[in-house]
Design a protein around this motif. Sequence first.
Motif, PDB file in Angstrom:
ATOM      1  N   ASP A  46       0.800  -1.228   0.000  1.00  0.00           N
ATOM      2  CA  ASP A  46       0.000   0.000   0.000  1.00  0.00           C
ATOM      3  C   ASP A  46       0.832   1.278   0.000  1.00  0.00           C
ATOM      4  OD1 ASP A  46       0.947   0.219   2.601  1.00  0.00           O
ATOM      5  OD2 ASP A  46      -1.023  -0.029   3.548  1.00  0.00           O
ATOM      6  N   GLY A  47       2.161   1.157  -0.011  1.00  0.00           N
ATOM      7  CA  GLY A  47       3.022   2.331  -0.084  1.00  0.00           C
ATOM      8  C   GLY A  47       3.267   3.029   1.240  1.00  0.00           C
ATOM      9  N   SER A  48       2.796   2.453   2.330  1.00  0.00           N
ATOM     10  CA  SER A  48       2.920   3.112   3.632  1.00  0.00           C
ATOM     11  C   SER A  48       4.175   2.705   4.404  1.00  0.00           C
ATOM     12  CB  SER A  48       1.688   2.813   4.493  1.00  0.00           C
ATOM     13  OG  SER A  48       1.639   1.431   4.809  1.00  0.00           O
ATOM     14  N   TYR A  49       5.014   1.877   3.809  1.00  0.00           N
ATOM     15  CA  TYR A  49       6.218   1.411   4.491  1.00  0.00           C
ATOM     16  C   TYR A  49       7.261   1.001   3.455  1.00  0.00           C
ATOM     17  CZ  TYR A  49       4.469  -3.233   3.309  1.00  0.00           C
ATOM     18  OH  TYR A  49       4.013  -4.323   2.624  1.00  0.00           O
ATOM     19  N   THR A  89      10.211   5.609   8.553  1.00  0.00           N
ATOM     20  CA  THR A  89      11.390   4.848   8.969  1.00  0.00           C
ATOM     21  C   THR A  89      11.345   4.516  10.454  1.00  0.00           C
ATOM     22  OG1 THR A  89      12.745   5.775   7.214  1.00  0.00           O
ATOM     23  CG2 THR A  89      13.908   4.923   9.140  1.00  0.00           C
ATOM     24  N   MET A  90      10.927   5.447  11.285  1.00  0.00           N
ATOM     25  CA  MET A  90      10.849   5.200  12.724  1.00  0.00           C
ATOM     26  C   MET A  90       9.921   4.026  13.028  1.00  0.00           C
ATOM     27  SD  MET A  90      10.666   9.135  13.824  1.00  0.00           S
ATOM     28  CE  MET A  90      12.115  10.173  13.913  1.00  0.00           C
ATOM     29  N   GLU A  91       8.891   3.877  12.218  1.00  0.00           N
ATOM     30  CA  GLU A  91       7.984   2.739  12.380  1.00  0.00           C
ATOM     31  C   GLU A  91       8.580   1.480  11.767  1.00  0.00           C
ATOM     32  OE1 GLU A  91       4.182   4.019  10.837  1.00  0.00           O
ATOM     33  OE2 GLU A  91       4.107   5.705  12.248  1.00  0.00           O
ATOM     34  N   ASP A  92       9.192   1.600  10.588  1.00  0.00           N
ATOM     35  CA  ASP A  92       9.798   0.433   9.933  1.00  0.00           C
ATOM     36  C   ASP A  92      10.964  -0.126  10.732  1.00  0.00           C
ATOM     37  OD1 ASP A  92       7.968   0.677   7.883  1.00  0.00           O
ATOM     38  OD2 ASP A  92       9.374   1.612   6.485  1.00  0.00           O
ATOM     39  N   SER A  96       8.873   3.002  16.784  1.00  0.00           N
ATOM     40  CA  SER A  96       7.511   3.489  17.006  1.00  0.00           C
ATOM     41  C   SER A  96       6.545   2.443  16.462  1.00  0.00           C
ATOM     42  CB  SER A  96       7.273   4.804  16.252  1.00  0.00           C
ATOM     43  OG  SER A  96       8.007   5.856  16.829  1.00  0.00           O
ATOM     44  N   SER A  97       5.427   2.290  17.130  1.00  0.00           N
ATOM     45  CA  SER A  97       4.390   1.387  16.627  1.00  0.00           C
ATOM     46  C   SER A  97       3.818   1.961  15.334  1.00  0.00           C
ATOM     47  CB  SER A  97       3.255   1.251  17.648  1.00  0.00           C
ATOM     48  OG  SER A  97       3.743   0.724  18.849  1.00  0.00           O
ATOM     49  N   GLU A  98       3.292   1.097  14.514  1.00  0.00           N
ATOM     50  CA  GLU A  98       2.743   1.538  13.232  1.00  0.00           C
ATOM     51  C   GLU A  98       1.669   2.599  13.442  1.00  0.00           C
ATOM     52  OE1 GLU A  98       1.089  -0.512   9.153  1.00  0.00           O
ATOM     53  OE2 GLU A  98       2.377  -1.656  10.516  1.00  0.00           O
ATOM     54  N   GLY A  99       1.833   3.725  12.753  1.00  0.00           N
ATOM     55  CA  GLY A  99       0.907   4.847  12.850  1.00  0.00           C
ATOM     56  C   GLY A  99       1.143   5.750  14.052  1.00  0.00           C
ATOM     57  N   ALA A 101       4.425   7.064  15.021  1.00  0.00           N
ATOM     58  CA  ALA A 101       5.659   7.861  14.996  1.00  0.00           C
ATOM     59  C   ALA A 101       5.369   9.341  15.204  1.00  0.00           C
ATOM     60  CB  ALA A 101       6.421   7.646  13.687  1.00  0.00           C
ATOM     61  N   ILE A 102       4.298   9.833  14.612  1.00  0.00           N
ATOM     62  CA  ILE A 102       3.965  11.252  14.768  1.00  0.00           C
ATOM     63  C   ILE A 102       3.719  11.589  16.237  1.00  0.00           C
ATOM     64  CG2 ILE A 102       1.507  10.916  14.243  1.00  0.00           C
ATOM     65  CD1 ILE A 102       3.676  14.011  13.416  1.00  0.00           C
ATOM     66  N   ASN A 103       3.064  10.683  16.966  1.00  0.00           N
ATOM     67  CA  ASN A 103       2.829  10.912  18.395  1.00  0.00           C
ATOM     68  C   ASN A 103       4.146  10.926  19.171  1.00  0.00           C
ATOM     69  OD1 ASN A 103       0.371   9.199  17.264  1.00  0.00           O
ATOM     70  ND2 ASN A 103      -0.376  10.645  18.797  1.00  0.00           N
ATOM     71  N   ASP A 104       5.048   9.988  18.833  1.00  0.00           N
ATOM     72  CA  ASP A 104       6.350   9.951  19.500  1.00  0.00           C
ATOM     73  C   ASP A 104       7.144  11.226  19.223  1.00  0.00           C
ATOM     74  OD1 ASP A 104       5.930   7.515  20.736  1.00  0.00           O
ATOM     75  OD2 ASP A 104       6.968   6.352  19.191  1.00  0.00           O
ATOM     76  N   VAL A 105       7.066  11.722  17.990  1.00  0.00           N
ATOM     77  CA  VAL A 105       7.761  12.970  17.656  1.00  0.00           C
ATOM     78  C   VAL A 105       7.174  14.123  18.467  1.00  0.00           C
ATOM     79  CG1 VAL A 105       8.125  14.695  15.836  1.00  0.00           C
ATOM     80  CG2 VAL A 105       8.524  12.271  15.356  1.00  0.00           C
TER      81      VAL A 105
END
Length: 186
Positions: A46-49, A89-92, A96-99, A101-105
């Motif tokens: 799906d292009g998300s990773y 990348t942080m998720e891959d 960070s758990s999938e989806g 990374a933005i919260n961790d940032v």
Amino acid sequence: MSDGAACAIVTTPEIARSMGKRDIVAVKALQLSVSNGLEAQHNSWDGSYFATTRVASTRAYQEADVRNPREELSLIEVHDCFSVTELVTMEDLHISSEGRAINDVLDGFYDATGSVPCQIDGGLKCFGHPIGASGLRMIYEIYLPLQGRAGPRQRHKEAARGLVHNLGGFPHQNVCSIAIVGRHGA
């Protein structure tokens, strides 16, 4: 445009000690993953990773005996050619758990004073993204704090192990390299 230049002297701990070196930094893992183009052949991706990052990081963690990268890595340098690539990348990298990374940032997890600082040096774009030299420069940015010599970019707590992620190609056909370096004996 120039790719820049970089070099490193790599040797055994014994030779380094015989040269009077202390605070030796060792390569804990080196892994490479190359896409076979499967992502471009049908709609299952799906292009998300980046599949290559997921494969290379999993192998690198196994090689370096890292069971929980979120807890065991001191700092990271990632291929942040675009802001969204850094988040993906942080998720891959399974930090960070999938989806999430933005919260961790936003929560400061990747800040210089956060749990796993990312891009303390400003990242690829800060250096003009010299493609040929970037990977080794990124390793150097991990090497310095591991020796306690990073100056104003030194972490507050003692760094033990860092990860460098590099990526090249297209999202659907690429190559990923992961290097994990750490203090020798740690």
